[in-house]
Design an enzyme around this catalytic site. Structure first.
Site, PDB file in Angstrom:
ATOM      1  N   TRP A  23      65.467  25.124  -4.254  1.00  0.00           N
ATOM      2  CA  TRP A  23      65.792  25.755  -5.539  1.00  0.00           C
ATOM      3  C   TRP A  23      65.364  27.221  -5.561  1.00  0.00           C
ATOM      4  O   TRP A  23      65.509  27.903  -6.554  1.00  0.00           O
ATOM      5  CB  TRP A  23      65.079  25.024  -6.683  1.00  0.00           C
ATOM      6  CG  TRP A  23      63.616  24.834  -6.441  1.00  0.00           C
ATOM      7  CD1 TRP A  23      62.626  25.740  -6.678  1.00  0.00           C
ATOM      8  CD2 TRP A  23      62.994  23.681  -5.882  1.00  0.00           C
ATOM      9  NE1 TRP A  23      61.414  25.216  -6.309  1.00  0.00           N
ATOM     10  CE2 TRP A  23      61.610  23.947  -5.824  1.00  0.00           C
ATOM     11  CE3 TRP A  23      63.469  22.442  -5.436  1.00  0.00           C
ATOM     12  CZ2 TRP A  23      60.693  23.018  -5.317  1.00  0.00           C
ATOM     13  CZ3 TRP A  23      62.557  21.529  -4.949  1.00  0.00           C
ATOM     14  CH2 TRP A  23      61.190  21.813  -4.896  1.00  0.00           C
ATOM     15  N   GLU A  44      62.133  22.519 -12.114  1.00  0.00           N
ATOM     16  CA  GLU A  44      60.891  22.591 -12.891  1.00  0.00           C
ATOM     17  C   GLU A  44      60.619  21.288 -13.645  1.00  0.00           C
ATOM     18  O   GLU A  44      59.464  20.880 -13.774  1.00  0.00           O
ATOM     19  CB  GLU A  44      60.929  23.770 -13.869  1.00  0.00           C
ATOM     20  CG  GLU A  44      60.895  25.142 -13.201  1.00  0.00           C
ATOM     21  CD  GLU A  44      59.628  25.367 -12.384  1.00  0.00           C
ATOM     22  OE1 GLU A  44      58.655  24.617 -12.551  1.00  0.00           O
ATOM     23  OE2 GLU A  44      59.627  26.299 -11.566  1.00  0.00           O
ATOM     24  N   GLN A  49      53.992  17.671 -12.880  1.00  0.00           N
ATOM     25  CA  GLN A  49      53.011  16.690 -12.390  1.00  0.00           C
ATOM     26  C   GLN A  49      53.465  15.992 -11.110  1.00  0.00           C
ATOM     27  O   GLN A  49      53.086  14.857 -10.843  1.00  0.00           O
ATOM     28  CB  GLN A  49      52.709  15.647 -13.475  1.00  0.00           C
ATOM     29  CG  GLN A  49      51.999  16.228 -14.670  1.00  0.00           C
ATOM     30  CD  GLN A  49      50.597  16.666 -14.349  1.00  0.00           C
ATOM     31  OE1 GLN A  49      49.712  15.842 -14.195  1.00  0.00           O
ATOM     32  NE2 GLN A  49      50.398  17.965 -14.231  1.00  0.00           N
ATOM     33  N   THR A  50      54.312  16.667 -10.337  1.00  0.00           N
ATOM     34  CA  THR A  50      54.844  16.050  -9.126  1.00  0.00           C
ATOM     35  C   THR A  50      54.866  17.080  -8.005  1.00  0.00           C
ATOM     36  O   THR A  50      55.314  18.210  -8.219  1.00  0.00           O
ATOM     37  CB  THR A  50      56.266  15.516  -9.383  1.00  0.00           C
ATOM     38  OG1 THR A  50      56.254  14.717 -10.563  1.00  0.00           O
ATOM     39  CG2 THR A  50      56.756  14.682  -8.213  1.00  0.00           C
ATOM     40  N   GLY A  88      58.985   8.714 -11.234  1.00  0.00           N
ATOM     41  CA  GLY A  88      57.939   8.566 -12.238  1.00  0.00           C
ATOM     42  C   GLY A  88      58.132   9.406 -13.484  1.00  0.00           C
ATOM     43  O   GLY A  88      59.031  10.252 -13.549  1.00  0.00           O
ATOM     44  N   TYR A 127      54.776  25.594 -20.187  1.00  0.00           N
ATOM     45  CA  TYR A 127      54.888  25.966 -18.778  1.00  0.00           C
ATOM     46  C   TYR A 127      56.340  26.170 -18.358  1.00  0.00           C
ATOM     47  O   TYR A 127      56.700  27.217 -17.797  1.00  0.00           O
ATOM     48  CB  TYR A 127      54.244  24.915 -17.856  1.00  0.00           C
ATOM     49  CG  TYR A 127      54.749  25.111 -16.449  1.00  0.00           C
ATOM     50  CD1 TYR A 127      54.256  26.137 -15.670  1.00  0.00           C
ATOM     51  CD2 TYR A 127      55.808  24.340 -15.946  1.00  0.00           C
ATOM     52  CE1 TYR A 127      54.778  26.405 -14.411  1.00  0.00           C
ATOM     53  CE2 TYR A 127      56.330  24.594 -14.691  1.00  0.00           C
ATOM     54  CZ  TYR A 127      55.810  25.626 -13.926  1.00  0.00           C
ATOM     55  OH  TYR A 127      56.340  25.893 -12.718  1.00  0.00           O
ATOM     56  N   ASP A 145      50.477  26.853 -14.513  1.00  0.00           N
ATOM     57  CA  ASP A 145      50.484  25.422 -14.203  1.00  0.00           C
ATOM     58  C   ASP A 145      49.087  25.065 -13.682  1.00  0.00           C
ATOM     59  O   ASP A 145      48.160  25.866 -13.761  1.00  0.00           O
ATOM     60  CB  ASP A 145      51.565  25.101 -13.164  1.00  0.00           C
ATOM     61  CG  ASP A 145      51.168  25.613 -11.803  1.00  0.00           C
ATOM     62  OD1 ASP A 145      50.449  26.636 -11.730  1.00  0.00           O
ATOM     63  OD2 ASP A 145      51.550  25.004 -10.792  1.00  0.00           O
ATOM     64  N   CYS A 213      37.950  38.007  -5.641  1.00  0.00           N
ATOM     65  CA  CYS A 213      37.604  36.706  -6.210  1.00  0.00           C
ATOM     66  C   CYS A 213      36.113  36.603  -6.537  1.00  0.00           C
ATOM     67  O   CYS A 213      35.264  36.595  -5.645  1.00  0.00           O
ATOM     68  CB  CYS A 213      38.007  35.603  -5.245  1.00  0.00           C
ATOM     69  SG  CYS A 213      37.707  33.950  -5.893  1.00  0.00           S
ATOM     70  N   THR A 302      49.044   5.563 -14.642  1.00  0.00           N
ATOM     71  CA  THR A 302      48.180   6.668 -15.029  1.00  0.00           C
ATOM     72  C   THR A 302      46.875   6.183 -15.632  1.00  0.00           C
ATOM     73  O   THR A 302      45.820   6.734 -15.362  1.00  0.00           O
ATOM     74  CB  THR A 302      48.895   7.573 -16.043  1.00  0.00           C
ATOM     75  OG1 THR A 302      50.167   7.924 -15.521  1.00  0.00           O
ATOM     76  CG2 THR A 302      48.090   8.825 -16.295  1.00  0.00           C
TER      77      THR A 302
END
Length: 359
Positions: A23, A44, A49-50, A88, A127, A145, A213, A302
């Site tokens: 994509w 998206e 969550q994948t 899922g 998001y 995210d 950082c 979950t």
DNA sequence: AATTCGGGGGG
DNA sequence: CCCCCAGAATT
């Protein structure tokens, strides 16, 4: 290092290390080349969550079957659920189809680039809205995210629970986002989180942002971000009923419109109850001579673990389904067609266990 | 603010 | 085993 240098360093790293994803356009294929909003939106939603690796084959299948939002909007919901099976969070599939219908009926098949109009679409939240605007429309949006949350928390050594500092992270993410190539920048931050700034044992030695950082400077990168403690998952138990008709068909049933695995197909079962006291109240879907399949299947959702035993029975072609209310949702499916049905992972486990072989 | 939604890959 | 993942919707 100021914000401009931050973006510049990260984009240089991205130009060299960006993963090739179906994509994704570029980043080297030209400056003003933007990905197709339909492709961005579809990916998206699947990526919520994948992980990327899981999504890729599903994305390819969907795009081949429904090349544009018009074909997707025109198809049956069950066709979408069939091809989503195994991925899922099935509300995503229902919202995906609903969203396609709205985009066609109210936006002439053109995805909006406006924040509020995107948020109004089913399945699109904070998001996804910002990701679509940045990646598909080149807008300067703060894309946050789970990956970006972690990168930001480490860059600024934010040690409060992320729950309490969501808005702070969102503000910093937006502030760091450059006006040019905001889509590439967002994907660079996510790639960085997925490949370098990982949850455990981050590869700080290979990080393009190591000089910037604060967590690395304070030697606390691996300890960030701080997340709330998780609740233990209870164990639920039950019994699945595998009904085989003499013509080779299996009894399946469509689940309720709301709740767990809504609208997906299932092997009829009882229980799914914590403890074992009330597990015998419900009855089997048909009257038959049940034979226990040795062993049991386990599956983790979950918020609970599930353990089911499987009972198997053979019935004649005119055998009635017991509960009248169930008949409308029941159907007999040829065994060789099980693989293409809208069956979630746990149901495939039940069938595989009953047949002693994969679907 | 918490909970409900799947499933799988990696430590 | 436990962790978390290109989160959204509901309560």
């Amino acid at each position: 290092m100021d914000k401009r240098q931050h973006a510049s360093v990260l984009l240089s790293w991205y130009d060299e290390h960006a993963r090739v994803l179906p994509w994704r356009v570029g980043p080297k294929s030209g400056r003003d080349v933007r990905a197709d909003p339909y492709h961005v939106w579809l990916s998206e939603i699947m990526l919520q969550q994948t992980v990327v690796k899981t999504v890729i084959p599903y994305f390819e299948t969907f795009l081949a079957r429904w090349p544009t939002v018009f074909e997707l909007a025109a198809c049956d919901q069950e066709d979408v659920l069939k091809r989503w099976a195994g991925l899922g969070y099935y509300a995503r599939a229902r919202n995906l189809h609903a969203c396609a219908k709205v985009v066609v009926s109210r936006h002439d098949g053109v995805f909006p680039s406006d924040e509020q109009q995107l948020l109004a679409l089913p399945g699109i939240g904070p998001y996804t809205q910002s990701a679509i605007r940045a990646i598909a429309f080149g807008k300067r949006a703060g894309v946050v995210d789970g990956n970006v949350e972690r990168v930001i928390a480490r860059l600024y050594a934010l040690k409060k629970p992320v729950r309490e500092i969501k808005s702070q992270i969102q503000d910093k993410a937006f502030a760091l986002t450059p006006a040019s190539r905001p889509g590439d920048y967002a994907q660079a931050m996510m790639d960085l989180g997925a490949t370098i700034c990982t949850p455990k044992r981050p590869a700080c030695a290979r990080c393009p942002l190591q000089e910037n950082c604060l967590a690395l400077k304070g030697d606390c990168a691996a300890a960030l971000p701080v997340r709330a403690a998780k609740k233990p998952k209870p164990v639920r138990t039950g019994t699945a009923f595998l009904v085989l008709r003499e013509d080779g068909c299996v009894l399946l049933r469509q689940r309720l419109d709301k709740g767990l695995l809504a609208k997906m197909l299932e092997v009829p079962s009882r229980g799914w109850i914590e403890g074992q006291k009330n597990a015998r109240n419900e009855s089997a879907p048909v009257q038959a001579q049940w034979q226990q399949v040795p062993g049991f299947i386990t599956h983790t959702f979950t918020h609970f673990h599930l353990q089911l035993d499987v009972q198997c029975a053979h019935v004649s072609a005119d055998h009635p389904v017991l509960a009248a209310a169930d008949r409308a949702r029941c159907r007999w499916v040829p065994r060789h067609e099980l693989g293409e049905q809208a069956l979630p992972g746990v149901m495939r486990k039940i069938l595989s266990h009953g047949f002693g072989e994969p679907l």
